[in-house]
Structure formats: structure tokens, C-alpha cells
Write a protein that holds these residues in place. Structure first.
Motif, PDB file in Angstrom:
ATOM      1  N   TYR A   1       0.845  -1.193   0.000  1.00  0.00           N
ATOM      2  CA  TYR A   1       0.000   0.000   0.000  1.00  0.00           C
ATOM      3  C   TYR A   1       0.883   1.246   0.000  1.00  0.00           C
ATOM      4  O   TYR A   1       1.764   1.388   0.855  1.00  0.00           O
ATOM      5  N   THR A   2       0.649   2.151  -0.937  1.00  0.00           N
ATOM      6  CA  THR A   2       1.368   3.421  -0.988  1.00  0.00           C
ATOM      7  C   THR A   2       0.443   4.520  -0.483  1.00  0.00           C
ATOM      8  O   THR A   2      -0.658   4.690  -1.009  1.00  0.00           O
TER       9      THR A   2
ATOM     10  N   SER B   1       5.398   3.438   1.571  1.00  0.00           N
ATOM     11  CA  SER B   1       4.832   2.184   1.068  1.00  0.00           C
ATOM     12  C   SER B   1       5.010   1.115   2.136  1.00  0.00           C
ATOM     13  O   SER B   1       6.142   0.849   2.564  1.00  0.00           O
TER      14      SER B   1
ATOM     15  N   GLN C   1       5.436  10.364   0.757  1.00  0.00           N
ATOM     16  CA  GLN C   1       4.828   9.064   0.511  1.00  0.00           C
ATOM     17  C   GLN C   1       5.551   7.979   1.289  1.00  0.00           C
ATOM     18  O   GLN C   1       6.760   8.061   1.528  1.00  0.00           O
TER      19      GLN C   1
END
Length: 329
Positions: free
Chosen positions: A107-108, A125, A123
Motif C-alpha cells: 500500500y502506498t 509504502s 509518501q
């Protein structure tokens, strides 16, 4: 040894229980969720080994980009209000990763919060096991604050369908939003590590192997994350991040940016003598200033004073040398 049997109870192939994701949504009042998929009931089936490697469709990604812009507008409008600002989280991409014999969803998340308004969101991940480990560690340390946090149960089937992944994405957004909303949890070392430590380790590894351009993006992302999170555990990770940025900029022939990173680090260090990174930052600042034809006398005098006092060798170790030797834990 204690973690071994416990880890076996949470196999990577079994993840969130769909019906509990909605329970999490209703219980975590005040948090924001950005996924609009409906929670239709579905029957359990076998794991979808042939799932689309990018379960979020092009339409979903366009909607995600729109939401990101809307959230950035929200931050612009709320910066001057008296309402306490929270970090906002949005899953912008979810990818099924096949790494035989394992298979998992990566999931980013975009992390939006205080910081330059014109910069893109930071961001991260993470996979499900990372979220579950964070929840377990916080439960052990903060029984009271974590009592109101419900982490969805695991399930054994249909882990890789787009519908399941969308529900999990929403649950993760709200889970992190709730943790950030509780001051005691927001300052927990495990939560800070969850956000920053994997990025720092990967950036350090890429820098040590000479992949400076790839490492630079990770160092910059880690710096933005730390600025948004307001790291409470001292400046050392921020100093290490600035060292990584300075080294990468220097290796990529951008002396001006490298010098600016050194100046930020020297401001953070202030009058702290001796700090292991002080002399390397001073030495880099002097060298880069000489190269650019800029003022360097103050840094030269301070470095000389450290050497005369026997607080650093002559010449001091370089930022790159210390960066390679630093153990991130």
C-alpha cells in the motif's frame, strides 16, 4: 524468541476482515476517509492468485489524484484557523507483489500535513504486516490510549480482490489518522519508526552503493516526513537525513544545494560541542563554500577550534564516511 509463536498467528496471506473495516470507520469518529467504495457483503473464496497487479483502476487513480489536490486545498484554507491540524493520509496505490513463495499487497500512502504548500505530499509504502506490527507494539506500550483503537481482524480468503483491498485501504487511512490524533500515540517512537525508518535505511543503502539520484529522492522524502511528523526524539535522524542529502547533492555536482543542507545542519547543531557530525558538516561547508566562492571564515574558525581542542581528528571524517558507518535502529 517470544515474537516467533505470536508472529505465526498472523500469516502474511491472511489480512483484514471485511466486515470489521466498516466497524473501524464508524468507531473512529473525527477521522477522515477518502475511499468511496460501498461495503457490499461478499462470500469468501480462494485467494485470487491471478489478481490484477495494480488493483486500483485508472479511474480510481484519477480520483485519488483529485482527492490529493482537494486535501492540499483544505490545508491551505485551514492553516490560519485555530483548529488543531492533523496529518491526512490517503492510499494512492495498492499493488499485489508476488515474491515466491510469498504474496502480499503493498500500500502506498500520501502523507499530507504542515509543510510547504506547493510541495507534493510525502509518501510511504507499507504492507499489511507492517501495520499489524505497529498496532501490536503500541498495544503493549499504551494500553489506555490504544483501548479505543480497533484494528480489523484477519481473514483467510479473498485477500487480493480490488474490493477487499479498497476496504483495507480505507481502514489503514483511518487507523493512522486516529493514532496521529492522540498526542501520546503521536509521539511514540514506534509510530515515528513506522513512518521514517524504512525510508532512511533504503536511502542509506542506495547512497552506500553509489545510486545517488535514487537515494536523493528517498532522503528528500524522509526529510519531508520528519518535518510533517515533528519528530520529538531529538535531531539526530534529521542530521543524518541532511548528511544524506548533502552527500547526494555533492556527488551529483550540485554544490549549492549540498552547502544549503550543511547550513541547515549547523543551525540544528547550534553550539553543541562535540557532536559526531559537527566537524564533518563544518569541513563540508568550508570545502563547498570555497568551491562556490562564498563566505567560510566562521566555519573554518570553528573547525580549527575543535581540532586544537582534540575534539576531532585532522582531517575530520567525511559526511559520506559517517553515513556509511551509521547503524540505523
Amino acid at each position: 524468541a517470544a515474537a516467533g509463536p505470536e508472529a505465526e498467528q498472523f500469516p502474511e496471506s491472511s489480512e483484514l476482515e471485511d466486515d470489521d473495516a466498516e466497524g473501524l470507520s464508524s468507531r473512529l469518529s473525527g477521522t477522515l476517509s477518502f475511499t468511496s467504495a460501498e461495503d457490499d457483503d461478499e462470500e469468501d473464496g480462494e485467494d485470487d492468485d491471478d489478481a490484477d497487479p495494480d488493483p486500483l483502476s485508472a479511474g480510481d487513480r484519477r480520483g485519488s489524484q483529485l482527492l490529493t489536490r482537494q486535501l492540499q486545498d483544505f490545508w491551505k484554507k485551514s492553516r490560519n484557523t485555530l483548529v488543531p491540524q492533523r496529518l491526512l493520509f490517503e492510499v494512492t496505490n495498492a499493488t499485489v507483489v508476488k515474491d515466491p513463495p510469498s504474496k502480499y499487497v503493498l500500500y502506498t500512502l500520501a502523507v499530507m500535513g504542515p509543510g510547504p504548500l506547493d510541495s507534493p505530499p510525502a509518501q510511504i509504502s507499507r504492507r499489511y504486516s507492517d501495520f499489524e506490527r505497529l498496532h501490536r507494539n503500541l498495544q503493549r506500550q499504551f494500553r489506555g490510549p490504544m483501548a479505543g483503537v480497533s484494528f480489523p481482524r484477519k481473514r483467510l480468503r479473498r485477500n487480493f480482490t480490488a474490493e477487499t483491498i479498497a476496504r483495507r485501504s480505507r481502514a489503514f487511512e483511518q487507523f493512522l489518522g486516529h493514532l496521529q490524533a492522540v498526542p501520546e500515540l503521536r509521539q511514540a517512537a514506534d509510530l515515528q519508526d513506522f513512518f521514517v525508518l524504512p525510508e532512511l535505511r533504503r536511502a542509506q543503502s542506495l547512497t552506500c552503493t553509489g545510486l545517488y539520484r535514487e537515494a536523493l529522492a528517498l532522503w528528500a522524502n524522509a526529510w519531508q516526513l520528519q518535518a510533517q511528523l515533528g519528530i520529538p526524539c531529538g535531531p539526530d535522524r534529521r542530521l543524518l537525513t541532511l548528511a544524506g542529502l548533502a552527500v547526494c547533492h555533492q556527488e551529483l555536482e550540485d554544490a549549492g544545494e549540498a552547502r544549503a543542507c550543511c547550513e541547515k545542519a549547523l543551525q540544528l547543531l547550534g553550539a553543541k560541542n562535540p557532536h559526531p557530525l559537527l566537524a564533518p558538516f563544518l569541513e563540508a561547508h568550508v570545502r563547498l563554500s570555497w568551491r562556490l566562492g562564498l563566505e567560510k571564515r566562521h566555519s573554518e574558525a570553528r573547525l580549527q577550534a575543535l581540532q586544537e581542542a582534540g575534539l576531532t581528528p585532522t582531517p575530520p571524517p567525511s559526511l559520506k564516511e559517517l553515513l556509511i558507518k551509521e547503524v540505523l535502529d
